[in-house]
Design a protein around this motif. Structure first.
Motif, short mmCIF file in Angstrom:
data_model
loop_
_atom_site.label_atom_id
_atom_site.label_comp_id
_atom_site.label_asym_id
_atom_site.label_seq_id
_atom_site.Cartn_x
_atom_site.Cartn_y
_atom_site.Cartn_z
N HIS A 93 0.83 -1.20 0.00
CA HIS A 93 0.00 0.00 0.00
C HIS A 93 0.87 1.25 0.00
O HIS A 93 1.72 1.43 0.87
CB HIS A 93 -0.95 0.04 1.20
N LEU A 94 0.64 2.09 -0.98
CA LEU A 94 1.34 3.36 -1.05
C LEU A 94 0.28 4.46 -1.13
O LEU A 94 -0.80 4.22 -1.65
CB LEU A 94 2.25 3.41 -2.27
N PRO A 95 0.54 5.56 -0.55
CA PRO A 95 1.84 6.15 -0.23
C PRO A 95 2.36 5.79 1.16
O PRO A 95 3.43 6.21 1.54
CB PRO A 95 1.57 7.65 -0.32
N MET A 96 1.59 5.01 1.97
CA MET A 96 2.00 4.72 3.34
C MET A 96 1.61 3.31 3.72
O MET A 96 0.56 2.82 3.32
CB MET A 96 1.31 5.70 4.30
N HIS A 97 2.46 2.69 4.54
CA HIS A 97 2.08 1.44 5.19
C HIS A 97 2.74 1.36 6.57
O HIS A 97 3.63 2.15 6.89
CB HIS A 97 2.39 0.21 4.33
N VAL A 98 2.28 0.40 7.35
CA VAL A 98 2.71 0.26 8.74
C VAL A 98 3.97 -0.59 8.84
O VAL A 98 4.11 -1.59 8.13
CB VAL A 98 1.57 -0.37 9.58
N THR A 99 4.86 -0.18 9.73
CA THR A 99 6.01 -0.97 10.13
C THR A 99 6.03 -1.01 11.66
O THR A 99 5.30 -0.27 12.31
CB THR A 99 7.34 -0.38 9.60
N VAL A 100 6.84 -1.89 12.20
CA VAL A 100 6.95 -2.02 13.66
C VAL A 100 8.42 -2.03 14.07
O VAL A 100 9.29 -2.41 13.29
CB VAL A 100 6.26 -3.30 14.18
N GLY A 159 7.06 8.96 8.76
CA GLY A 159 8.13 9.60 8.01
C GLY A 159 8.36 8.95 6.67
O GLY A 159 8.00 7.79 6.44
N GLN A 160 9.00 9.70 5.80
CA GLN A 160 9.29 9.23 4.46
C GLN A 160 10.55 8.36 4.46
O GLN A 160 11.52 8.66 5.16
CB GLN A 160 9.47 10.40 3.50
N GLU A 194 10.70 -0.38 -5.16
CA GLU A 194 9.93 0.50 -4.29
C GLU A 194 10.30 1.95 -4.55
O GLU A 194 11.47 2.31 -4.54
CB GLU A 194 10.19 0.18 -2.82
N ARG A 195 9.29 2.77 -4.75
CA ARG A 195 9.52 4.20 -4.84
C ARG A 195 9.54 4.78 -3.43
O ARG A 195 9.19 4.08 -2.46
CB ARG A 195 8.44 4.86 -5.70
N ALA A 196 9.92 6.02 -3.29
CA ALA A 196 9.88 6.67 -1.98
C ALA A 196 8.43 6.63 -1.47
O ALA A 196 7.49 6.79 -2.25
CB ALA A 196 10.37 8.11 -2.09
N HIS A 197 8.28 6.39 -0.18
CA HIS A 197 6.94 6.29 0.40
C HIS A 197 7.05 6.59 1.90
O HIS A 197 8.12 6.94 2.39
CB HIS A 197 6.33 4.91 0.15
N PHE A 198 5.96 6.44 2.61
CA PHE A 198 5.93 6.75 4.04
C PHE A 198 5.69 5.50 4.86
O PHE A 198 4.95 4.61 4.46
CB PHE A 198 4.82 7.78 4.34
N HIS A 199 6.33 5.48 6.02
CA HIS A 199 6.09 4.43 7.02
C HIS A 199 5.40 5.06 8.22
O HIS A 199 5.75 6.17 8.65
CB HIS A 199 7.41 3.82 7.51
N LEU A 200 4.43 4.35 8.75
CA LEU A 200 3.84 4.66 10.04
C LEU A 200 4.39 3.59 10.96
O LEU A 200 3.96 2.43 10.92
CB LEU A 200 2.31 4.62 9.98
N ASP A 201 5.41 3.95 11.74
CA ASP A 201 6.17 2.98 12.53
C ASP A 201 5.73 2.98 13.98
O ASP A 201 5.77 4.01 14.65
CB ASP A 201 7.66 3.31 12.44
N PHE A 202 5.30 1.81 14.46
CA PHE A 202 4.88 1.61 15.84
C PHE A 202 5.99 0.88 16.58
O PHE A 202 6.34 -0.24 16.22
CB PHE A 202 3.61 0.74 15.90
N GLY A 203 6.54 1.51 17.61
CA GLY A 203 7.62 0.90 18.38
C GLY A 203 7.14 0.48 19.75
O GLY A 203 6.53 1.27 20.48
#
Length: 183
Positions: A44-51, A119-120, A129-138
């Motif tokens: 999913h772009l422009p953003m997807h979740v990371t941890v 962040g991008q 992968e093109r530049a995109h955004f991560h929504l990172d949950f730590g």
């Protein structure tokens, strides 16, 4: 059961309960979530979740990895997999995969994320992968004596323990929340 937007929105809402001053910086992800974008999928772009996983040993040091693709020190972490059932479970999976730590000695110290960052990330043409955004949950974790095992050489160059103050200087202020996250 896989992670979906309601899980992501629940974790983000819980986080903002403790850190409401960060709501403005997370407005774009909140909008994307409300529009129903499947942000749990890496495609999913422009953003997807990371941890990410903030593993503190003995209350004094945190485990960091030398990230191969980005060439910087970071907390262990990465993308969600279709088999992940929870965000915190995905964080543990990434921690164990990248660093080889024994999961039996790891305890979550909070079910609420210690940080959420939007962040991008740069393009990675080698992965299409093109530049995109991560929504990172730590998520914060503790261990009395875990140590680095067999690292995931396809993702990291190495993994090592750093004193908390040094790790915060190297990685950023999110490290401090490894020991101050809400219980």
């Amino acid at each position: 059961m896989t992670i979906d937007n309601s899980d992501v929105l629940g974790a983000l809402s819980a986080y903002l309960t403790f850190y409401p001053h960060e709501a403005a910086g997370l407005a774009v992800p909140m909008r994307l979530l409300s529009e129903g974008a499947n942000v749990a999928s890496r495609s999913h772009l422009p953003m997807h979740v990371t941890v990410g996983a903030l593993l503190v040993r003995g209350g004094a040091e945190v485990l960091l990895v030398d990230h191969l693709a980005y060439g910087i020190l970071l907390q262990p972490g990465g993308h969600l997999e279709p088999t992940d059932a929870t965000l915190i479970g995905a964080a543990i999976r990434e921690l164990v995969e990248e660093t080889g730590v024994d999961p039996s000695g790891i305890v979550p110290t909070s079910q609420v994320p210690a940080y959420v960052e939007y962040g991008q990330v740069p393009a990675r043409p080698d992965r299409g992968e093109r530049a995109h955004f991560h929504l990172d949950f730590g998520f914060p974790f503790a261990t009395a004596s875990a140590d680095v095992g067999l690292i995931q050489e396809s993702e990291v160059r190495g993994a090592a323990w750093y004193p908390l103050a040094e790790a915060e200087r190297l990685v950023g202020s999110r490290i401090a929340r490894a020991v101050t996250a809400p219980a």
